[in-house]
Design an enzyme around this catalytic site. Sequence first.
Site, short mmCIF file in Angstrom:
data_model
loop_
_atom_site.label_atom_id
_atom_site.label_comp_id
_atom_site.label_asym_id
_atom_site.label_seq_id
_atom_site.Cartn_x
_atom_site.Cartn_y
_atom_site.Cartn_z
N ASP A 146 2.01 -6.06 -1.36
CA ASP A 146 1.47 -6.61 -0.12
C ASP A 146 0.29 -7.53 -0.41
OD1 ASP A 146 1.44 -7.03 2.61
OD2 ASP A 146 0.21 -5.27 3.03
N LYS A 148 -1.54 -10.68 -0.09
CA LYS A 148 -1.61 -11.82 0.86
C LYS A 148 -3.09 -12.09 1.09
CE LYS A 148 -0.92 -8.49 4.54
NZ LYS A 148 -0.22 -8.07 5.72
N ASN A 151 -5.53 -9.49 2.38
CA ASN A 151 -5.87 -8.33 1.57
C ASN A 151 -6.73 -8.68 0.36
OD1 ASN A 151 -4.58 -6.53 3.21
ND2 ASN A 151 -2.63 -6.62 2.11
N ASP A 164 -6.84 -2.94 -0.14
CA ASP A 164 -5.74 -2.49 0.68
C ASP A 164 -4.49 -2.12 -0.12
OD1 ASP A 164 -4.58 -1.91 3.09
OD2 ASP A 164 -5.50 -3.65 4.04
N THR A 181 4.51 -8.71 4.29
CA THR A 181 4.55 -9.72 5.34
C THR A 181 5.61 -10.74 4.95
OG1 THR A 181 2.20 -9.40 5.58
CG2 THR A 181 3.11 -11.35 6.60
P1 ATP Z 1 -5.46 -2.34 8.35
O1 ATP Z 1 -5.96 -1.32 9.29
O2 ATP Z 1 -4.08 -2.77 8.64
O3 ATP Z 1 -5.68 -1.98 6.91
P2 ATP Z 1 -7.46 -4.27 7.92
O4 ATP Z 1 -7.14 -4.49 6.48
O5 ATP Z 1 -7.90 -5.44 8.71
O6 ATP Z 1 -6.30 -3.64 8.69
P3 ATP Z 1 -9.54 -2.53 7.04
O7 ATP Z 1 -8.97 -2.43 5.69
O8 ATP Z 1 -9.98 -1.30 7.70
O9 ATP Z 1 -8.58 -3.14 8.05
O10 ATP Z 1 -10.75 -3.54 7.00
C1 ATP Z 1 -11.22 -4.20 8.14
C2 ATP Z 1 -12.11 -5.35 7.73
O11 ATP Z 1 -13.29 -4.85 7.16
C3 ATP Z 1 -11.52 -6.23 6.63
O12 ATP Z 1 -10.74 -7.24 7.17
C4 ATP Z 1 -12.77 -6.76 5.95
O13 ATP Z 1 -13.28 -7.86 6.65
C5 ATP Z 1 -13.73 -5.64 6.11
N1 ATP Z 1 -13.79 -4.81 4.90
C6 ATP Z 1 -12.98 -3.81 4.57
N2 ATP Z 1 -13.31 -3.25 3.41
C7 ATP Z 1 -14.39 -3.93 2.98
C8 ATP Z 1 -15.21 -3.85 1.80
N3 ATP Z 1 -14.97 -2.95 0.88
N4 ATP Z 1 -16.22 -4.72 1.67
C9 ATP Z 1 -16.44 -5.65 2.63
N5 ATP Z 1 -15.72 -5.78 3.75
C10 ATP Z 1 -14.70 -4.93 3.93
MG MG Z 2 -6.69 -2.87 5.44
#
Ligand code: ATP
Ligand code: MG
Length: 288
Positions: A146, A148, A151, A164, A181
């Site tokens: 995945d 992309k 991520n 991710d 995707t």
């Molecule tokens: P999903 O719930 O499908 O995984 P997502 O990838 O958007 O969706 P999260 O992985 O929870 O959700 O992360 C949300 C957002 O938080 C990310 O898009 C990023 O901007 C930010 N984020 C996540 N992890 C980090 C990190 N380790 N450092 C900085 N920003 C982060």
């Molecule tokens: Mg995520």
Amino acid sequence: MAAPSLSQEGRENQREEWSLEDFEIGKLIGAGKFGKVYLAREKESGFIVALKIIFKEKLDKYQYHNHLRREIEIQGSLEHPNVLRLYAWFHDETRICLVLEYAAGRELYKLLQDLKCFSEKRASTYIASLTKALAYLHEKQVIHRDIKPENLLLDSEGRLKIADFGWAVQSSAKRHTMCGTIDYLAPEMVEKKAHDYAVDNWTLGVLCYEFLYGVPPFEEEDQGNTFRRIMKVDLKFPATPYISTEAKDLISKLLVKDSSQRLSLQKILEHPWILKHADPSGSCNAMV
Ligand code: ATP
Ligand code: MG
């Protein structure tokens, strides 16, 4: 500063020893489907992390437990400069908390949206970083599946970090599951055929194209048309922006239908385009 007590032997991964009490919670930095991500500081060491707080209730609703278990098991076992670290995790009655490396830079897809497309120097540096990370993952028998722009995160120096691992699998056998995707899917995944590590190599070709041209190569309004273009490997290089022959050569050698004929990760790192443009430090902050 290294991750002091977070990575001290014995404490890491022992979830019962960590709790939210150990952290000062800062600003909200993001929200996903299952929870929120906060900037946080470990009280004892002052170490800055990203805390991903997931509500168990949401996991139940979407039956996401297996995904999360996989994400934790896989990401927790990885240590590479281009792979976002998962230092530890813990849970209480209602929440699961992941203690993640903080990626202080922007999300790569937002940067791509702003810049429209990347210079060959920036694109090749990201592709080289990704290739090194994937070589490390494949060595550990992990297929990400995945990859992309959404991520991929950037740290304070503009280094790329794969985040991710919800769709990753740890297996040396061929897999049949459909995931990812659609724009980034390799033909064998579109066809729901068995697939292996080479799906990530295909995705590198898609990303390389998208970094340079600003759109993925098989993008269409209608998913069915994207599927058909992927199956035919209907690859077109527009006249603008001007892209070097070497870059197009690399893309053409990755977007190959027969997965066994795709350029290997090692060969990507030795490709003239990478050797000519990629910054060996992996840092892109100073680049245009
Ligand atoms: P999903 O719930 O499908 O995984 P997502 O990838 O958007 O969706 P999260 O992985 O929870 O959700 O992360 C949300 C957002 O938080 C990310 O898009 C990023 O901007 C930010 N984020 C996540 N992890 C980090 C990190 N380790 N450092 C900085 N920003 C982060
Ligand atoms: Mg995520």
